[in-house]
Design a protein around this motif. Structure first.
Motif, short mmCIF file in Angstrom:
data_model
loop_
_atom_site.label_atom_id
_atom_site.label_comp_id
_atom_site.label_asym_id
_atom_site.label_seq_id
_atom_site.Cartn_x
_atom_site.Cartn_y
_atom_site.Cartn_z
N MET A 1 0.84 -1.19 0.00
CA MET A 1 0.00 0.00 0.00
C MET A 1 0.87 1.23 0.00
SD MET A 1 -2.88 1.96 1.11
CE MET A 1 -4.00 0.70 1.52
N PHE A 2 0.61 2.14 -0.92
CA PHE A 2 1.32 3.40 -0.99
C PHE A 2 0.57 4.43 -0.16
CE2 PHE A 2 1.70 7.64 -2.78
CZ PHE A 2 3.07 7.81 -2.87
N ILE A 3 1.26 4.99 0.81
CA ILE A 3 0.73 6.13 1.56
C ILE A 3 1.90 7.07 1.81
CG2 ILE A 3 0.92 5.11 3.85
CD1 ILE A 3 -1.90 6.67 4.27
N HIS A 4 1.69 8.34 1.51
CA HIS A 4 2.75 9.33 1.62
C HIS A 4 2.22 10.47 2.49
CE1 HIS A 4 6.37 11.45 0.32
NE2 HIS A 4 5.62 12.52 0.18
N LYS A 5 2.76 10.56 3.71
CA LYS A 5 2.34 11.63 4.62
C LYS A 5 3.05 12.92 4.23
CE LYS A 5 1.75 12.85 9.40
NZ LYS A 5 1.67 12.42 10.77
N ILE A 6 2.27 13.96 4.01
CA ILE A 6 2.82 15.26 3.62
C ILE A 6 3.04 16.12 4.87
CG2 ILE A 6 2.37 17.36 2.32
CD1 ILE A 6 0.77 15.56 0.35
N ASP A 7 2.02 16.19 5.70
CA ASP A 7 2.12 16.89 6.97
C ASP A 7 1.05 16.32 7.90
OD1 ASP A 7 -0.34 18.29 6.39
OD2 ASP A 7 0.79 19.88 5.38
N GLU A 8 0.83 16.96 9.03
CA GLU A 8 -0.10 16.41 10.01
C GLU A 8 -1.52 16.25 9.48
OE1 GLU A 8 -1.54 17.69 14.42
OE2 GLU A 8 0.63 17.66 14.04
N ASP A 9 -1.94 17.15 8.58
CA ASP A 9 -3.31 17.13 8.06
C ASP A 9 -3.46 16.49 6.69
OD1 ASP A 9 -4.48 18.44 10.24
OD2 ASP A 9 -3.99 20.42 9.42
N LEU A 10 -2.36 16.24 6.01
CA LEU A 10 -2.43 15.92 4.59
C LEU A 10 -1.59 14.71 4.22
CD1 LEU A 10 -3.74 17.25 2.06
CD2 LEU A 10 -1.66 18.61 1.82
N SER A 11 -2.21 13.79 3.46
CA SER A 11 -1.51 12.59 2.97
C SER A 11 -2.02 12.23 1.59
CB SER A 11 -1.75 11.39 3.89
OG SER A 11 -1.27 11.62 5.18
N LEU A 12 -1.22 11.44 0.90
CA LEU A 12 -1.64 10.81 -0.36
C LEU A 12 -1.68 9.31 -0.13
CD1 LEU A 12 0.64 12.76 -2.85
CD2 LEU A 12 -1.84 12.97 -2.64
N LYS A 13 -2.73 8.66 -0.65
CA LYS A 13 -2.88 7.23 -0.50
C LYS A 13 -3.30 6.65 -1.84
CE LYS A 13 -6.69 5.41 1.21
NZ LYS A 13 -7.13 4.43 0.24
N LEU A 14 -2.68 5.55 -2.21
CA LEU A 14 -3.05 4.88 -3.45
C LEU A 14 -4.55 4.62 -3.47
CD1 LEU A 14 -1.72 3.68 -6.01
CD2 LEU A 14 -1.66 1.50 -4.81
N GLN A 15 -5.19 4.92 -4.59
CA GLN A 15 -6.63 4.68 -4.71
C GLN A 15 -6.91 3.19 -4.58
OE1 GLN A 15 -8.05 6.24 -8.45
NE2 GLN A 15 -6.83 8.07 -8.21
N GLU A 16 -7.96 2.89 -3.84
CA GLU A 16 -8.39 1.51 -3.67
C GLU A 16 -9.88 1.42 -4.00
OE1 GLU A 16 -6.43 -0.43 0.00
OE2 GLU A 16 -6.85 1.65 0.56
N LEU A 67 0.64 6.82 -11.14
CA LEU A 67 0.34 6.76 -9.71
C LEU A 67 -0.91 7.58 -9.47
CD1 LEU A 67 0.93 6.25 -6.67
CD2 LEU A 67 2.37 8.28 -6.74
N GLY A 68 -2.01 6.92 -9.15
CA GLY A 68 -3.26 7.60 -8.84
C GLY A 68 -3.53 7.52 -7.35
N ALA A 69 -3.57 8.66 -6.71
CA ALA A 69 -3.75 8.68 -5.26
C ALA A 69 -4.93 9.56 -4.87
CB ALA A 69 -2.49 9.22 -4.58
N VAL A 70 -5.55 9.20 -3.76
CA VAL A 70 -6.54 10.09 -3.17
C VAL A 70 -5.80 11.06 -2.26
CG1 VAL A 70 -8.48 8.49 -3.33
CG2 VAL A 70 -7.08 8.50 -1.27
N ILE A 71 -6.33 12.27 -2.18
CA ILE A 71 -5.80 13.26 -1.26
C ILE A 71 -6.61 13.15 0.01
CG2 ILE A 71 -5.43 15.72 -0.83
CD1 ILE A 71 -5.51 16.06 -3.95
N LEU A 72 -5.93 12.85 1.11
CA LEU A 72 -6.58 12.77 2.41
C LEU A 72 -6.26 14.05 3.18
CD1 LEU A 72 -5.64 9.11 3.43
CD2 LEU A 72 -7.84 9.93 2.57
N TYR A 73 -7.29 14.83 3.46
CA TYR A 73 -7.15 16.03 4.26
C TYR A 73 -7.92 15.79 5.56
CZ TYR A 73 -7.42 20.93 5.67
OH TYR A 73 -7.33 22.12 6.37
N GLN A 74 -7.21 15.78 6.65
CA GLN A 74 -7.78 15.43 7.95
C GLN A 74 -8.52 14.10 7.85
OE1 GLN A 74 -9.94 19.01 9.04
NE2 GLN A 74 -8.03 20.09 9.49
N TRP A 75 -7.91 13.17 7.14
CA TRP A 75 -8.34 11.78 6.94
C TRP A 75 -9.63 11.62 6.14
CZ3 TRP A 75 -4.55 8.65 7.10
CH2 TRP A 75 -3.44 8.97 7.90
#
Length: 179
Positions: A1-16, A67-75
């Motif tokens: 699983m690809f997950i890339h933490k950018i900062d406390e509020d923001l991450s990228l996660k591989l689309q599932e 690489l297609g990722a969802v943007i997670l903002y505050q999860w």
């Protein structure tokens, strides 16, 4: 699983596949807003279309093509970003992104584009990252401009948007320029 933490509020996660319903819901809620600049909205009219998009993106990720990722903002999923294409022969990645209308104006996409640029040039050891945007799409163009990308030129009639062509401005960042 690809997950890339950018900062406390923001991450990228591989689309599932389990993200499909939220992605479709976000797409549908932002449809009128997104349609101004994105040509695929008329082809994404039901959940199955989003599921097919995720399935195709997963295959391309496994093959190293994108690489297609969802943007997670505050999860919470608030948009999509990633590399629409990774050209390994030329060591170039092409960033694409969109954000739900209600999440605009928080600096989310600038931070995401910066993180993707960093990942491409440092982790993937590519030589160049490109971002393309329609000439009149000033919000999208401001992202590479804020990040110090070089405006490399304009591609005339680069994209068909429903009933007209739009020109694209190409921005590039070389590994040697990125700090």
């Amino acid at each position: 699983m690809f997950i890339h933490k950018i900062d406390e509020d923001l991450s990228l996660k591989l689309q599932e596949m389990r993200d499909a319903e939220r992605i479709f819901e976000l797409t549908d809620a932002s449809r009128d807003y997104l349609k101004e600049w994105l040509p695929w909205l008329d082809f994404t009219t039901k959940l199955q279309d989003t599921q097919d998009f995720i399935k195709s993106g997963s295959s391309n990720f496994v093959e190293g093509k994108s690489l297609g990722a969802v943007i997670l903002y505050q999860w919470e999923i608030v948009g999509i970003a990633g590399f629409n294409n990774i050209n390994h022969a030329n060591k170039t990645a092409y960033i694409g992104y969109w954000l739900g209308h209600e999440y605009q104006g928080n600096g989310i996409m600038t931070r995401v584009a910066k993180a993707l640029t960093d990942y491409a040039l440092k982790d993937l050891q590519l030589n160049k990252v490109e971002i393309r945007a329609a000439v009149d799409n000033h919000k999208s163009r401001s992202i590479p401009e804020r990040l110090g990308y070089t405006e490399e030129g304009t591609i005339r009639q680069a994209e068909w948007l429903y009933d007209h062509y739009v020109d694209h401005v190409v921005y590039g960042m070389l590994a040697s320029e990125w700090e």
